[in-house]
Every structure is written in structure tokens, then in C-alpha cells.
Design a protein around this motif. Structure first.
Motif, mmCIF file in Angstrom:
data_model
loop_
_atom_site.group_PDB
_atom_site.id
_atom_site.type_symbol
_atom_site.label_atom_id
_atom_site.label_comp_id
_atom_site.label_asym_id
_atom_site.label_seq_id
_atom_site.Cartn_x
_atom_site.Cartn_y
_atom_site.Cartn_z
ATOM 1 N N TYR A 1 -36.141 29.871 19.984
ATOM 2 C CA TYR A 1 -37.564 29.555 19.872
ATOM 3 C C TYR A 1 -38.328 30.672 19.144
ATOM 4 C CZ TYR A 1 -36.445 26.072 23.508
ATOM 5 O OH TYR A 1 -35.903 25.041 24.222
ATOM 6 N N LEU A 2 -37.864 31.933 19.297
ATOM 7 C CA LEU A 2 -38.582 33.060 18.697
ATOM 8 C C LEU A 2 -38.600 33.018 17.161
ATOM 9 C CD1 LEU A 2 -37.546 35.956 21.103
ATOM 10 C CD2 LEU A 2 -39.865 35.127 20.699
ATOM 11 N N MET B 1 -33.788 26.555 32.380
ATOM 12 C CA MET B 1 -35.172 26.321 32.816
ATOM 13 C C MET B 1 -35.789 27.633 33.295
ATOM 14 S SD MET B 1 -36.329 23.348 32.393
ATOM 15 C CE MET B 1 -35.302 22.661 31.132
ATOM 16 N N LEU C 1 -37.987 19.744 30.734
ATOM 17 C CA LEU C 1 -39.015 20.789 30.773
ATOM 18 C C LEU C 1 -40.408 20.172 30.753
ATOM 19 C CD1 LEU C 1 -39.762 23.852 30.586
ATOM 20 C CD2 LEU C 1 -39.590 23.631 28.108
ATOM 21 N N LEU D 1 -28.609 23.708 32.983
ATOM 22 C CA LEU D 1 -30.050 23.500 32.804
ATOM 23 C C LEU D 1 -30.869 24.361 33.760
ATOM 24 C CD1 LEU D 1 -30.628 19.696 32.227
ATOM 25 C CD2 LEU D 1 -31.700 21.553 30.973
ATOM 26 N N ASP E 1 -28.795 30.686 23.673
ATOM 27 C CA ASP E 1 -30.009 31.223 24.288
ATOM 28 C C ASP E 1 -31.246 30.550 23.695
ATOM 29 O OD1 ASP E 1 -32.123 32.684 25.234
ATOM 30 O OD2 ASP E 1 -31.259 34.643 24.786
ATOM 31 N N PRO E 2 -31.749 29.510 24.377
ATOM 32 C CA PRO E 2 -32.876 28.742 23.813
ATOM 33 C C PRO E 2 -34.072 29.617 23.451
ATOM 34 C CG PRO E 2 -32.113 27.727 25.870
ATOM 35 C CD PRO E 2 -31.308 28.979 25.685
ATOM 36 N N VAL E 3 -34.399 30.605 24.281
ATOM 37 C CA VAL E 3 -35.604 31.405 24.009
ATOM 38 C C VAL E 3 -35.442 32.201 22.709
ATOM 39 C CG1 VAL E 3 -37.117 33.237 24.842
ATOM 40 C CG2 VAL E 3 -36.330 31.483 26.429
ATOM 41 N N ARG F 1 -32.561 16.582 25.782
ATOM 42 C CA ARG F 1 -32.570 16.426 27.244
ATOM 43 C C ARG F 1 -33.301 17.609 27.893
ATOM 44 N NH1 ARG F 1 -26.916 14.875 26.390
ATOM 45 N NH2 ARG F 1 -26.184 16.822 27.310
ATOM 46 N N ARG F 2 -33.022 18.812 27.381
ATOM 47 C CA ARG F 2 -33.647 20.021 27.919
ATOM 48 C C ARG F 2 -35.174 19.938 27.811
ATOM 49 N NH1 ARG F 2 -31.389 24.291 24.403
ATOM 50 N NH2 ARG F 2 -29.510 24.233 25.638
ATOM 51 N N LYS G 1 -28.290 17.668 23.763
ATOM 52 C CA LYS G 1 -28.605 18.686 24.756
ATOM 53 C C LYS G 1 -30.047 19.216 24.688
ATOM 54 C CE LYS G 1 -25.392 21.655 26.861
ATOM 55 N NZ LYS G 1 -24.212 22.466 26.725
#
Lengths: 92, 473
Positions: free
Chosen positions: B417-418, A29, B356, A25, B412-414, B351-352, B348
Motif C-alpha cells: 500500500y505504501l 487485518m 476489511l 487474514l 506484506d499488504p501494508v 477478499r481481504r 485474495k
């Protein structure tokens, strides 16, 4: 951000995390905050509230239902029940 | 007898049920027979589908049937149907049975629709691929190695694969339009406040909207007309008289389309841009005027969204505490109950986002993130409203790429998101938007659908439908 920040945030949000997940995380983050950071570039000035005429959006209690008609359905979904009450651990 | 599900519309189905072409039971059975479990579009297929259809058939016999009577609908599994398992794609609600009907469900029930089942979604609608579901990923019917989009991935697949005639989804940042585009169907995101959210699991309350997906504009419009409207159970629903007033302005001759070309430069596939230019040419052939517009801060929409939505989500999801409903994992004391229930019950991504959201709302960061994002949100809203003074609608591709491979973006979350970069602006400015099929692109030997997004001013869904119909004709 450091591991102890993640631990604090997890505690504030009441979420138990494993040590591995805390590390993961931390990296995520940094990457997400790095992305949203771009908004700092924009000159926006002050936040001016633009609320229009204030109206009360709360419902009045005029349409009350007959007492107990939903009780069984709702209690059926409660994890722990005792004598028709929701049972939780000691608070104080 | 064989029903041609591929070319069926609500009106055609209604005529057939009225004239004895087929019964509601036969229609429901045809959809049930068609469900391919391998695609994992449903978390639950209801066990009373045929009984619901029998009720609809009774209405056709006694003359009380309406246009939507007997029409099979799939419902995203974060919208409550009384007595039915409603999981929101989460382990924390794995065994939860809804204790009441959402307003949209109540309105559809009055018409006598047939609910086929609850469709798969990213947990609490957090995701763009349906990979975040606690009940496994949904596969794209056009290429099973690819995602269907999300979070309403199951609803998009249910429509695309003929598991239901229409479906309900929910949007916070593109969760209907993006999967509609990836699966080649029509997906609406109505004006914020057009449809009541009472009874939908809340994600970002300043953004959430329930809207329909379908195969064509007419079906989407029919369902939208049924579920929309003021509701005293949702204080953000727009009063009917205000909506009617706004709809008066809809001029049938509106023919100017705006394109924010500066927003379409980075991170878009070449094939997507080519496909978009084909749509632009179609507009020209139809006699539309094309105008280039500037929306100076629109590129910040996604960043704003990933501050505001997690903030609201961290607040909304506090309610899943293992006390009143849903999953409970016991700890040593009350705090331990909370920590373990949320730690194990939430997946996951959830929770992230809660972590945030908690961060950007905390003292010391609130002004730099949350407040700043709120101010920028207002600025972008003003810019869009200003653009609408000169154009009647704005178009972009719905997504920068066609459906991506399962697993490709989960690390890769970002990057994930894109996928919502073009859809999020309509959510943060609360305007209506639609994704309509705009053709296909060949990738690895598979034909993958692409979508065109059209946006209009607040409460102008009628104009949105009219333009969409013309382009699809």
C-alpha cells in the motif's frame, strides 16, 4: 480481532474462507488496522455535513428503449436461465 | 514498410494516414506484430483489430476522418467494450462479455479509434503491482524481474513497449500515475467527475476516475479532451458549463510551485529524492518560483484511503453474486451459491478488502474508522485548497521508490500500500494530477524510470498540461 470475528465478517460478506485463510487474514487485518489506526491521533471534532443545495441526480425515464432490445445480450451472460428468466435457488 | 512506433504521436500518425504515408491497417498491424506475449500486458488482444482499422481507412477515404480516427488504443480490461471479454482481472468475470459500451468507449468509437485489446490489471483494480491479476503478473519492460506498477500495469506497459499508441487506465489511488512512473510514460488522473465512469467496474465510487496514459503530454491531452465531459449516465460527472467556467481562471502566467517538504522525509529512496531535486532545479531554470508549503494532515491520506476505499469496495462488489452475470459456483442452497461463488471467484486481495470494508462499516466501528476518515478527508481537502491560494501547482515524486521486484511485497499488504503514498492525496481531495517521466536510476545494472507528480486545483487540467509540457521540453 479473533478468528470468530473473521468468520462473522466472512459470513456477512458472503465469502467462504478456508481455515488457513482465516488465520492468514487475522494477521493481515491486525497489520492493516494497526496502520490505519494512526488517524485516531488527529483531533477532528464533529463530522459536520457540508452538502450544498440538494438536487435530484436520478435520471428521468423519458429515454426509454424498445422493449426486449437488450434481452438476448443480457441473458447470454446469465449463468442459469430458464424460459427467458434468470434462474436462482429457492429463496424461502 | 517500417513505421517508427517509438517516436510516433497521434498528430504524426494522423498526418501519415491522411497523406498516405501508411494506412490504419498497416499501423494496427505494426502494433500487433510488436506485442511480446512474455510481458503479459494484455488479458485479451481483440480478434477484429484489422477490421476496425479497415473501417478507419474508409473514413480517411471518404473524408470523415478525425484526429483520433485509426489511432490504436489499449484499454484497461475493467472498462466495458460491447461484445468484448471484460474480466476486471478476476476469475469471477473470466468469461464475461460486456453487454454495452462504457461512455468513454462510446466517445472514442465515434472518432473511429482502433481498440487493440484489454490490458492486464490487479483484480478489480486492487493493487499497486498487477500481481493480483487472475491472469498472471505483467512484467516491467525495463527489467522483467520487476513489476510494472498497478493497477493499470498492462496499460502502462502497452504504451511503454509500443503495443498501442495510447491507453486508457483507471485510478482510485494512483493506479495510473504509479505504473506510468514505473514504466516511464505519462499518466493522468483527471479531476473527480471530469470523465464519466459509466461502464467501468466500480471500486471506490467516491474516488474512481478513468484517464489516459501516453508517451507525451499532447497525446494524453487529445484523448482526455475526447473522453471528458458531462454524462447523464454518471451523476457525478461535472456539468460542462461548470468546467468551462473553472477553465476561464487558467492564467498562462502561473509560475509558483509548492513543495510539501515535510511529507518527503520518510521512506523515500535517496535516488528518488536526488532525481526530484533535479526536477526542482529544472523548474527554477524555467523561471518558476519554488515555495515550501505545509499540508499538516497530508501524511494521513493513505490511512484514510485504506478505510474509505475498502468500505466502498465491499459495497460495490456485492453485485458479483453468480446470479446475473459472471462466474457461478453452486452450493447446497442460495446462501451456499453466494458463499462459494465469492469465495472461489474473488482473489485474495479482493477478499481481504471486502472483509476489511465490512469490518470498518460495522456497528461499533463505523464512527471510529469510516466517519473519522470522512472528516479527515474534508480537512485535507481544505488544506490543499488553502495551499493553492499561494501556489499554482504542487509537486512531489510520483512514488517513493522505482519499480520493485516481482514477489517482493506480496506477503506484506501494508508495504504494498505504501507505493501509493504520494498519489493517494490527489484522489481523496479529487484534484487532477499527472505523472511525467523525470529520468532514470540504475539498479542492478538496469535503468529504471522515475516519475514526477504535478497536481493543480480542481478542473485545471489545462494548467497541468501546460506546466508538464514546459518541464518536459
Amino acid at each position: 480481532m479473533e478468528i470468530k470475528d473473521i468468520e462473522n465478517l466472512a459470513k456477512l460478506s458472503r465469502i467462504e474462507l478456508s481455515d488457513d485463510e482465516k488465520k492468514e487474514l487475522l494477521g493481515e487485518m491486525d497489520s492493516i488496522l494497526g496502520f490505519v489506526e494512526q488517524i485516531q491521533k488527529v483531533e477532528t471534532g464533529e463530522n459536520v455535513s457540508e452538502a450544498g443545495d440538494l438536487v435530484n441526480v436520478m435520471r428521468s425515464d423519458e429515454d426509454t428503449h424498445e422493449s426486449g432490445v437488450f434481452t438476448d445480450d443480457i441473458l447470454a451472460e446469465v449463468p442459469k436461465v430458464e424460459n427467458g428468466f434468470v434462474k436462482v435457488k429457492k429463496i424461502l | 514498410m517500417k513505421i517508427d512506433l517509438e517516436n510516433l504521436t497521434i498528430k504524426k500518425a494522423h498526418e501519415a494516414m491522411k497523406n498516405g504515408g501508411f494506412s490504419a491497417r498497416e499501423l494496427a498491424q505494426a502494433y500487433l506484430n510488436n506485442i511480446d506475449k512474455d510481458l503479459n500486458a494484455f488479458i485479451v488482444v481483440f480478434d477484429d483489430v484489422l477490421e476496425q482499422a479497415d473501417e478507419a481507412d474508409k473514413r480517411f477515404k471518404d473524408g470523415t476522418a478525425e484526429l483520433l480516427t485509426g489511432i490504436p488504443i489499449a484499454v484497461k480490461n475493467n472498462i466495458l467494450i460491447k461484445g468484448k471479454k471484460t474480466t476486471a482481472g478476476s476469475k469471477i468475470l473470466e468469461n464475461y462479455k460486456a453487454t454495452y459500451d462504457a461512455t468513454v468507449i462510446k466517445r472514442l468509437k465515434e472518432k473511429g479509434v482502433v481498440f487493440i485489446g484489454g490490458t492486464n490489471l490487479d483484480e478489480f483494480a486492487m493493487g499497486s503491482s498487477t500481481e493480483n491479476s487472475a491472469f498472471g503478473v505483467t512484467k516491467n519492460p525495463h527489467d522483467k524481474t520487476r513489476v510494472p506498477g498497478g493497477s493499470s500495469g498492462g496499460s502502462a506497459v502497452a504504451v511503454a513497449s509500443n503495443y498501442a499508441l495510447v491507453a486508457l487506465g483507471s485510478e482510485t489511488g494512483g493506479s495510473i500515475r504509479q505504473p506510468a512512473s514505473f514504466c516511464g510514460v505519462v499518466g493522468l488522473k483527471s479531476t473527480y467527475g471530469a470523465v464519466s465512469r459509466y461502464g467501468a467496474a466500480a471500486l471506490g465510487s467516491s474516488l474512481d476516475q478513468i484517464s489516459p496514459l501516453g508517451k507525451n503530454i499532447e497525446d494524453v491531452e487529445i484523448v482526455f479532451d475526447c473522453i471528458k465531459g458531462e454524462d447523464k449516465m454518471d451523476s457525478t460527472s461535472i456539468p460542462d458549463k461548470i468546467y468551462k467556467e473553472a477553465e476561464k481562471d487558467v492564467n498562462e502566467n502561473k509560475k509558483i510551485i509548492g513543495i510539501p517538504r515535510h511529507f518527503l522525509k520518510e521512506g523515500i529512496d535517496k535516488e528518488v529524492l536526488e532525481n526530484f531535486e533535479n526536477s526542482v532545479n529544472k523548474f527554477k531554470e524555467l523561471g518558476y518560483k519554488i515555495k515550501e508549503i505545509e499540508l499538516p494532515n497530508i501524511e494521513y491520506s493513505l490511512a484514510i484511503y485504506y478505510i474509505l476505499m475498502p468500505s466502498e469496495a465491499s459495497t460495490n462488489l456485492a453485485r458479483y453474486d453468480g446470479m446475473r452475470f459472471g462466474f457461478l459456483k453452486e452450493g447446497e442452497n442460495l446462501l451456499g451459491d453466494y458463499m462459494k461463488t465469492k469465495g472461489e471467484g474473488f482473489g485474495k486481495e479482493v477478499r481481504r478488502r471486502i472483509i476489511l470494508g465490512t469490518y470498518v462499516l460495522s456497528a461499533g466501528y463505523y464512527d471510529a474508522y469510516y466517519n473519522k476518515a470522512q472528516v479527515l478527508r474534508k480537512m485535507i481537502r481544505k488544506e490543499i485548497l488553502k495551499a493553492f491560494e499561494n501556489v499554482d501547482a504542487i509537486i512531489t515524486p510520483t512514488t517513493p521508490t522505482p519499480a520493485f521486484k516481482i514477489g517482493e511485497r506480496t506477503k506484506d499488504p501494508v508495504q504494498m500500500y505504501l507505493a501509493d503514498i504520494f498519489t493517494v492525496p490527489a484522489n481523496i481531495t479529487n484534484i487532477p494530477a499527472i505523472s511525467i517521466p523525470s529520468g532514470f536510476v540504475n539498479m542492478d545494472g538496469k535503468e529504471l524510470p522515475l516519475g514526477l507528480q504535478i497536481m493543480t486545483p480542481h478542473m485545471q487540467e489545462k494548467l497541468l498540461f501546460k506546466i508538464s509540457r514546459e518541464v518536459l521540453s
